[in-house]
Motif scaffolding. Structure first.
Motif, PDB file in Angstrom:
ATOM      1  N   GLU A 175       0.837  -1.277   0.018  1.00 26.82           N
ATOM      2  CA  GLU A 175      -0.149  -0.031   0.078  1.00 26.82           C
ATOM      3  C   GLU A 175       1.056   1.323  -0.199  1.00 26.82           C
ATOM      4  OE1 GLU A 175      -3.275   2.233   2.970  1.00 26.82           O
ATOM      5  OE2 GLU A 175      -2.484   0.538   3.692  1.00 26.82           O
ATOM      6  N   SER A 176       0.632   2.219  -0.920  1.00 25.75           N
ATOM      7  CA  SER A 176       1.205   3.370  -0.887  1.00 25.75           C
ATOM      8  C   SER A 176       1.120   4.359   0.134  1.00 25.75           C
ATOM      9  CB  SER A 176       0.875   4.053  -2.384  1.00 25.75           C
ATOM     10  OG  SER A 176       1.628   5.447  -2.312  1.00 25.75           O
ATOM     11  N   LEU A 177       1.858   4.739   0.710  1.00 27.20           N
ATOM     12  CA  LEU A 177       1.904   5.835   1.933  1.00 27.20           C
ATOM     13  C   LEU A 177       2.743   7.049   1.514  1.00 27.20           C
ATOM     14  CD1 LEU A 177       2.069   3.587   5.343  1.00 27.20           C
ATOM     15  CD2 LEU A 177       0.192   4.614   4.133  1.00 27.20           C
ATOM     16  N   GLY A 178       2.318   7.762   0.404  1.00 26.36           N
ATOM     17  CA  GLY A 178       3.138   8.715  -0.067  1.00 26.36           C
ATOM     18  C   GLY A 178       4.642   8.375  -0.290  1.00 26.36           C
ATOM     19  N   SER A 179       5.636   8.607   0.147  1.00 21.92           N
ATOM     20  CA  SER A 179       7.052   8.379  -0.121  1.00 21.92           C
ATOM     21  C   SER A 179       7.450   6.930   0.534  1.00 21.92           C
ATOM     22  CB  SER A 179       7.919   9.315   0.052  1.00 21.92           C
ATOM     23  OG  SER A 179       7.773   9.646   1.285  1.00 21.92           O
ATOM     24  N   TYR A 180       6.406   6.545   1.281  1.00 22.05           N
ATOM     25  CA  TYR A 180       6.710   4.830   1.841  1.00 22.05           C
ATOM     26  C   TYR A 180       5.828   3.950   1.136  1.00 22.05           C
ATOM     27  CZ  TYR A 180       8.935   7.754   5.317  1.00 22.05           C
ATOM     28  OH  TYR A 180       9.850   8.643   6.207  1.00 22.05           O
ATOM     29  N   THR A 181       6.171   2.586   1.348  1.00 19.70           N
ATOM     30  CA  THR A 181       5.291   1.580   1.024  1.00 19.70           C
ATOM     31  C   THR A 181       5.168   0.654   2.330  1.00 19.70           C
ATOM     32  OG1 THR A 181       6.303   1.495  -1.530  1.00 19.70           O
ATOM     33  CG2 THR A 181       5.121  -0.282  -0.578  1.00 19.70           C
ATOM     34  N   GLN A 214      -3.827   2.781  -7.957  1.00 18.96           N
ATOM     35  CA  GLN A 214      -2.807   4.033  -7.712  1.00 18.96           C
ATOM     36  C   GLN A 214      -2.077   3.625  -6.424  1.00 18.96           C
ATOM     37  OE1 GLN A 214      -3.970   8.183  -8.013  1.00 18.96           O
ATOM     38  NE2 GLN A 214      -1.590   8.904  -7.476  1.00 18.96           N
ATOM     39  N   SER A 215      -2.847   3.183  -5.616  1.00 15.33           N
ATOM     40  CA  SER A 215      -2.327   3.090  -3.913  1.00 15.33           C
ATOM     41  C   SER A 215      -1.882   1.705  -3.700  1.00 15.33           C
ATOM     42  CB  SER A 215      -3.191   3.724  -3.037  1.00 15.33           C
ATOM     43  OG  SER A 215      -3.410   5.464  -3.322  1.00 15.33           O
ATOM     44  N   ASN A 216      -2.269   0.568  -4.646  1.00 19.40           N
ATOM     45  CA  ASN A 216      -2.189  -0.790  -4.151  1.00 19.40           C
ATOM     46  C   ASN A 216      -1.535  -1.711  -4.935  1.00 19.40           C
ATOM     47  OD1 ASN A 216      -5.087   0.597  -3.019  1.00 19.40           O
ATOM     48  ND2 ASN A 216      -4.141  -0.742  -1.459  1.00 19.40           N
ATOM     49  N   ILE A 217      -0.635  -2.471  -4.622  1.00 15.42           N
ATOM     50  CA  ILE A 217      -0.339  -3.546  -5.352  1.00 15.42           C
ATOM     51  C   ILE A 217      -0.843  -4.929  -4.631  1.00 15.42           C
ATOM     52  CG2 ILE A 217       1.746  -4.947  -6.165  1.00 15.42           C
ATOM     53  CD1 ILE A 217       3.346  -2.399  -6.145  1.00 15.42           C
ATOM     54  N   VAL A 218      -1.586  -5.904  -5.466  1.00 14.38           N
ATOM     55  CA  VAL A 218      -2.261  -6.992  -4.645  1.00 14.38           C
ATOM     56  C   VAL A 218      -1.397  -7.985  -5.139  1.00 14.38           C
ATOM     57  CG1 VAL A 218      -4.450  -6.021  -4.326  1.00 14.38           C
ATOM     58  CG2 VAL A 218      -3.681  -7.509  -6.389  1.00 14.38           C
TER      59      VAL A 218
END
Length: 267
Positions: A175-181, A214-218
């Motif tokens: 999950e994307s957290l801005g510049s973090y994953t 945009q915010s998730n890789i599953v």
């Protein structure tokens, strides 16, 4: 640590000269205390000089850079690989979270690698080297033609607390957290890494992971159900619901079908 003692091990004279000049101009905090043109001489040099940091070529006549590291019971010095490997091999370095510089070496990337090392000051974990070798020895698969199964594959996730070694089958989603994953796992708390989601999209591209939004890789292995819709939704094994982007829907469903065919699973 203000001043770093470093050695340079590379069979190419021009490559050693180029890196030496760059270090002198751009990294005055690095003192180059020796050079070697092959692994055997490099081993002797490291034992003699006891450097903090080693710039190490991978492919050399005779023994490789991996062979050099394997000769030490404990790698208590930092390593930045210098390599001519391209494309798919970059993914291998990212999987292992080991620093590398592609030849010809970019000055900005050299400075960034040295700064990163100064903030960590640590040796290389043997598991990182094993992961790197596993992925360098693997022939890349064309995207969406034949992806590799996630079984028995590991990835190194660097955090402020240290490096976590995670089985890819245990990753439910990223999950994307801005510049973090943020990595959501089957067991234990999530792991947050200071890297963009896009970087992990590229790293995981040859496996059964897909960026549905945009915010998730599953991880396709952990999809319990797909709900039709404009883009649709996937329900994951941890009971979370994730939206599928409309523009990614067709590619996602194609890959999902490919996954079930190749895994022998039926939906």
């Amino acid at each position: 640590m203000n001043q770093l003692r470093a050695v340079l091990i590379d069979d190419e004279t021009n490559a050693r000269e180029a890196l030496t000049n760059l270090l002198r101009i751009l990294c005055p905090e690095v003192t180059l205390v020796g050079e070697a043109k092959n692994a055997d001489l490099g081993i002797e040099l490291i034992k003699k000089e006891k450097p903090n940091l080693v710039f190490l070529d991978i492919q050399m006549p005779g023994k490789t850079g991996f062979d050099l590291l394997a000769s030490f019971d404990k790698v208590d010095f930092g390593v930045i690989f210098t390599t001519a490997y391209q494309e798919f091999a970059i993914r291998a370095f990212r999987f292992s979270a080991i620093d590398y510089l592609l030849k010809p070496i970019d000055p900005d990337e050299l400075q960034a690698a040295v700064e990163k090392f100064k903030s960590q000051i640590a040796g290389v974990n043997p598991q990182q080297l094993q992961i790197l070798q596993e992925h360098l020895d693997t022939t890349p698969s064309p995207r969406l033609i034949k992806r590799k199964k996630n079984d028995n594959q590991r990835i190194a996730l660097p955090t402020a607390e240290g490096i976590h070694f995670v089985q890819m089958t245990d990753i439910i989603q990223c999950e994307s957290l801005g510049s973090y994953t943020k990595f959501h796992l089957v067991k234990g708390p999530p792991i947050v890494v200071s890297r963009l989601l896009k970087e992990y999209e590229e790293i995981l591209d040859n496996y059964y992971f897909f960026r549905v939004h945009q915010s998730n890789i599953v991880n396709l292995e952990h999809i319990k159900r797909y709900v039709k819709g404009d883009g649709g939704q996937v329900w994951m094994s941890d009971n979370t619901e994730i939206e599928v982007s409309r523009r990614r829907k067709d590619e996602f469903l194609s890959l999902l079908s490919d996954f079930y065919v190749n895994s022998g699973k039926l939906k």
